[in-house]
Motif scaffolding. Structure first.
Motif, mmCIF file in Angstrom:
data_model
loop_
_atom_site.group_PDB
_atom_site.id
_atom_site.type_symbol
_atom_site.label_atom_id
_atom_site.label_comp_id
_atom_site.label_asym_id
_atom_site.label_seq_id
_atom_site.Cartn_x
_atom_site.Cartn_y
_atom_site.Cartn_z
ATOM 1 N N LEU A 159 10.465 -9.085 -11.534
ATOM 2 C CA LEU A 159 9.404 -7.742 -11.344
ATOM 3 C C LEU A 159 11.649 -7.244 -10.527
ATOM 4 O O LEU A 159 11.382 -5.689 -10.519
ATOM 5 C CB LEU A 159 10.088 -8.128 -9.357
ATOM 6 N N SER A 160 12.806 -8.010 -10.540
ATOM 7 C CA SER A 160 13.275 -7.105 -9.947
ATOM 8 C C SER A 160 14.609 -6.114 -11.142
ATOM 9 O O SER A 160 14.875 -5.109 -11.383
ATOM 10 C CB SER A 160 14.862 -8.320 -9.956
ATOM 11 N N GLY A 161 13.719 -6.514 -12.506
ATOM 12 C CA GLY A 161 14.082 -5.493 -14.009
ATOM 13 C C GLY A 161 13.952 -5.105 -14.108
ATOM 14 O O GLY A 161 13.722 -3.427 -15.326
ATOM 15 N N VAL A 162 12.443 -5.046 -13.477
ATOM 16 C CA VAL A 162 11.095 -3.525 -13.901
ATOM 17 C C VAL A 162 11.353 -2.734 -13.686
ATOM 18 O O VAL A 162 11.353 -1.572 -13.661
ATOM 19 C CB VAL A 162 9.853 -4.282 -13.893
ATOM 20 N N ILE A 163 11.831 -3.549 -11.769
ATOM 21 C CA ILE A 163 11.669 -1.718 -10.954
ATOM 22 C C ILE A 163 13.180 -1.272 -11.059
ATOM 23 O O ILE A 163 13.958 -0.489 -10.917
ATOM 24 C CB ILE A 163 12.164 -3.071 -9.134
ATOM 25 N N LEU A 164 14.406 -2.112 -11.759
ATOM 26 C CA LEU A 164 15.250 -1.360 -11.613
ATOM 27 C C LEU A 164 14.597 -0.490 -12.732
ATOM 28 O O LEU A 164 16.236 0.869 -12.437
ATOM 29 C CB LEU A 164 16.641 -2.457 -12.457
ATOM 30 N N ALA A 165 14.776 -0.883 -14.009
ATOM 31 C CA ALA A 165 14.559 0.354 -14.913
ATOM 32 C C ALA A 165 13.832 1.754 -14.899
ATOM 33 O O ALA A 165 13.922 1.993 -15.467
ATOM 34 C CB ALA A 165 13.444 -0.486 -15.698
ATOM 35 N N GLY A 166 12.616 1.406 -13.438
ATOM 36 C CA GLY A 166 12.270 2.769 -12.779
ATOM 37 C C GLY A 166 13.476 2.907 -11.555
ATOM 38 O O GLY A 166 12.412 4.383 -11.342
ATOM 39 N N LEU A 167 13.671 2.753 -11.597
ATOM 40 C CA LEU A 167 14.274 2.892 -9.981
ATOM 41 C C LEU A 167 15.479 4.259 -10.085
ATOM 42 O O LEU A 167 14.956 4.753 -9.110
ATOM 43 C CB LEU A 167 15.022 2.061 -9.517
ATOM 44 N N ILE A 168 16.172 4.291 -11.193
ATOM 45 C CA ILE A 168 16.454 5.912 -11.412
ATOM 46 C C ILE A 168 15.673 7.173 -11.612
ATOM 47 O O ILE A 168 15.799 7.973 -10.695
ATOM 48 C CB ILE A 168 17.196 5.718 -13.207
ATOM 49 N N GLY A 169 14.732 7.195 -11.776
ATOM 50 C CA GLY A 169 13.913 8.168 -11.848
ATOM 51 C C GLY A 169 13.384 8.383 -10.104
ATOM 52 O O GLY A 169 13.465 10.285 -9.582
ATOM 53 N N GLY A 170 13.237 7.204 -8.894
ATOM 54 C CA GLY A 170 12.921 7.783 -7.906
ATOM 55 C C GLY A 170 14.514 8.014 -7.192
ATOM 56 O O GLY A 170 14.523 8.653 -6.246
ATOM 57 N N THR A 171 15.592 7.409 -7.734
ATOM 58 C CA THR A 171 16.820 8.303 -6.928
ATOM 59 C C THR A 171 17.212 10.054 -7.536
ATOM 60 O O THR A 171 17.483 11.001 -6.549
ATOM 61 C CB THR A 171 18.144 7.126 -6.788
ATOM 62 N N LEU A 172 16.503 10.325 -8.360
ATOM 63 C CA LEU A 172 16.666 11.046 -9.305
ATOM 64 C C LEU A 172 16.584 12.472 -8.377
ATOM 65 O O LEU A 172 16.421 13.657 -8.420
ATOM 66 C CB LEU A 172 16.284 11.559 -10.064
ATOM 67 N N THR A 173 14.964 12.587 -7.795
ATOM 68 C CA THR A 173 14.017 13.210 -7.010
ATOM 69 C C THR A 173 14.808 13.236 -5.728
ATOM 70 O O THR A 173 14.847 14.611 -4.540
ATOM 71 C CB THR A 173 12.540 12.371 -6.581
ATOM 72 N N MET A 174 15.818 11.878 -4.736
ATOM 73 C CA MET A 174 16.311 12.399 -3.947
ATOM 74 C C MET A 174 17.094 12.921 -3.613
ATOM 75 O O MET A 174 17.461 13.282 -3.102
ATOM 76 C CB MET A 174 16.376 10.759 -3.561
ATOM 77 N N GLU A 175 18.097 13.488 -4.315
ATOM 78 C CA GLU A 175 19.165 13.581 -5.115
ATOM 79 C C GLU A 175 18.852 15.139 -5.019
ATOM 80 O O GLU A 175 19.729 15.528 -4.733
ATOM 81 C CB GLU A 175 20.235 13.194 -6.370
ATOM 82 N N VAL A 176 18.216 15.039 -5.208
ATOM 83 C CA VAL A 176 17.441 17.024 -5.873
ATOM 84 C C VAL A 176 16.628 16.934 -4.185
ATOM 85 O O VAL A 176 17.354 18.167 -3.724
ATOM 86 C CB VAL A 176 16.951 17.684 -6.116
ATOM 87 N N LEU A 235 0.941 -1.458 -0.024
ATOM 88 C CA LEU A 235 0.264 -0.101 -0.062
ATOM 89 C C LEU A 235 1.137 1.002 -0.016
ATOM 90 O O LEU A 235 0.445 2.395 -0.652
ATOM 91 C CB LEU A 235 -1.446 -0.094 1.185
ATOM 92 N N TRP A 236 2.172 0.910 0.916
ATOM 93 C CA TRP A 236 2.892 2.180 0.753
ATOM 94 C C TRP A 236 3.672 2.797 -0.520
ATOM 95 O O TRP A 236 3.916 3.851 -1.356
ATOM 96 C CB TRP A 236 3.639 2.305 1.831
ATOM 97 N N SER A 237 3.891 1.280 -1.080
ATOM 98 C CA SER A 237 4.512 2.187 -2.302
ATOM 99 C C SER A 237 3.846 2.023 -3.349
ATOM 100 O O SER A 237 4.227 3.338 -4.853
ATOM 101 C CB SER A 237 4.927 0.498 -3.445
ATOM 102 N N ILE A 238 2.201 2.132 -3.552
ATOM 103 C CA ILE A 238 1.198 2.423 -4.350
ATOM 104 C C ILE A 238 0.869 4.114 -3.843
ATOM 105 O O ILE A 238 0.633 4.621 -5.100
ATOM 106 C CB ILE A 238 -0.079 1.447 -4.710
ATOM 107 N N ALA A 239 0.274 4.089 -2.773
ATOM 108 C CA ALA A 239 -0.079 5.534 -2.459
ATOM 109 C C ALA A 239 0.821 6.640 -1.507
ATOM 110 O O ALA A 239 0.945 7.269 -1.716
ATOM 111 C CB ALA A 239 -0.641 5.066 -1.570
ATOM 112 N N VAL A 240 2.109 6.017 -2.043
ATOM 113 C CA VAL A 240 3.388 7.333 -1.771
ATOM 114 C C VAL A 240 3.635 7.451 -2.662
ATOM 115 O O VAL A 240 5.333 6.555 -2.149
ATOM 116 C CB VAL A 240 3.105 6.997 0.143
ATOM 117 N N PRO A 241 4.269 8.409 -3.360
ATOM 118 C CA PRO A 241 5.094 8.532 -4.250
ATOM 119 C C PRO A 241 6.831 9.320 -2.737
ATOM 120 O O PRO A 241 6.592 9.250 -2.138
ATOM 121 C CB PRO A 241 4.940 10.428 -4.765
ATOM 122 N N THR A 242 7.517 8.445 -4.375
ATOM 123 C CA THR A 242 9.318 9.131 -3.516
ATOM 124 C C THR A 242 9.046 10.630 -2.480
ATOM 125 O O THR A 242 10.269 10.957 -2.016
ATOM 126 C CB THR A 242 9.891 7.978 -3.864
#
Length: 266
Positions: free
Chosen positions: A224-241, A132-139
């Motif tokens: 699942l790891s392949g799919v997650i890794l493909a979208g993981l960069i986007g999550g880390t970009l916001t964290m860097e900012v 539920l957290w991963s669906i409802a709460v953006p990083t």
């Protein structure tokens, strides 16, 4: 050859799209300089001509493409440094944050799924909570909340250069994406004949999960790891900012704000 041609076509399409999109943004790097230092029209025109911004869009794209095909990504208009050097300097930060976040998510997600099989109460609630957290709460929102609580209110952690909070936030998001489907696959495998046989022989539940269920579920984890890794960069970009980490995300934001076309395109 067909796959290679498709990949090259995709790269070309992305290059053209990015080239056009960044020029839709009003102003260029000279306008940014003008706001900061104040340039005359003659000085602005001279700088544009020097930087190649006075040429037509097709001429600019062909010039950049020709250099890129030779391995030269050009010179940053904003920082006056080779673009390749800027990217190579920022890339390790992004890769390190990505690797740590993925490791945390993998351990937490797989651990929660296995715990929910061994002890459905209360571990199954943890699986549902993570999902539920991963669906409802953006990083990004989770990052702002973490800054508000742990940095501003409690003062436990510094804001800039902090790896712990972004790693945990992205890791929990990854765990939520992994735990639910893995848990469902493990529950389905419980009804398999070899599991019933192992139970009939009196094999301990922990050994059944570790020796029989988990190896069969690794295909789900890998997929699942392949799919997650493909979208993981986007999550880390916001964290860097948010946390002031000098990675690719922060570099990309600075290049957009500074209208640094070669850096954005690279």
């Amino acid at each position: 050859m067909r796959i290679l041609a498709r990949a090259l076509g995709l790269i070309l399409g992305i290059a053209v799209l990015v080239f056009l999109l960044v020029r839709v943004i009003p102003g260029d790097v000279v306008d940014v300089m003008n706001r900061e230092g104040g340039l005359t029209e003659a000085q602005a025109a001279e700088i544009r001509a020097e930087l190649g911004l006075a040429a037509s869009l097709p001429a600019q794209f062909l010039a950049w493409t020709g250099q890129a095909l030779q391995g030269d990504l050009g010179l940053s208009l904003r920082f006056r440094r080779p673009v390749a050097d800027l990217i190579l300097h920022a890339l390790p930060v992004t890769l390190w944050l990505t690797a740590m976040s993925f490791a945390v998510g993998l351990v937490l997600g797989v651990g929660a799924a296995l715990a929910a099989i061994l002890r459905p109460v209360p571990s199954a609630g943890l699986v549902h909570g993570l999902n539920l957290w991963s669906i409802a709460v953006p990083t990004f929102c989770a990052g702002l909340g973490a800054i508000l609580v742990f940095v501003l209110w409690l003062g436990w952690l510094p804001l800039l250069g902090n790896y712990w909070l972004p790693t945990l936030i992205v890791g929990v998001d990854i765990a939520g994406q992994l735990a639910k489907p893995l848990h469902e696959d493990l529950k389905e495998s419980l009804s398999a004949n070899f599991i019933r046989t192992a139970r009939a022989k009196g094999v301990h539940p922990v050994w059944i999960v570790w020796r029989h269920l988990l190896p069969n579920a690794l295909t789900v984890v890998l997929a699942l790891s392949g799919v997650i890794l493909a979208g993981l960069i986007g999550g880390t970009l916001t964290m860097e900012v948010l946390f002031g980490l000098s990675g690719i995300g922060k570099l990309a934001l600075d290049s957009v704000l500074g209208r640094d076309y070669p850096l954005i395109q690279a």
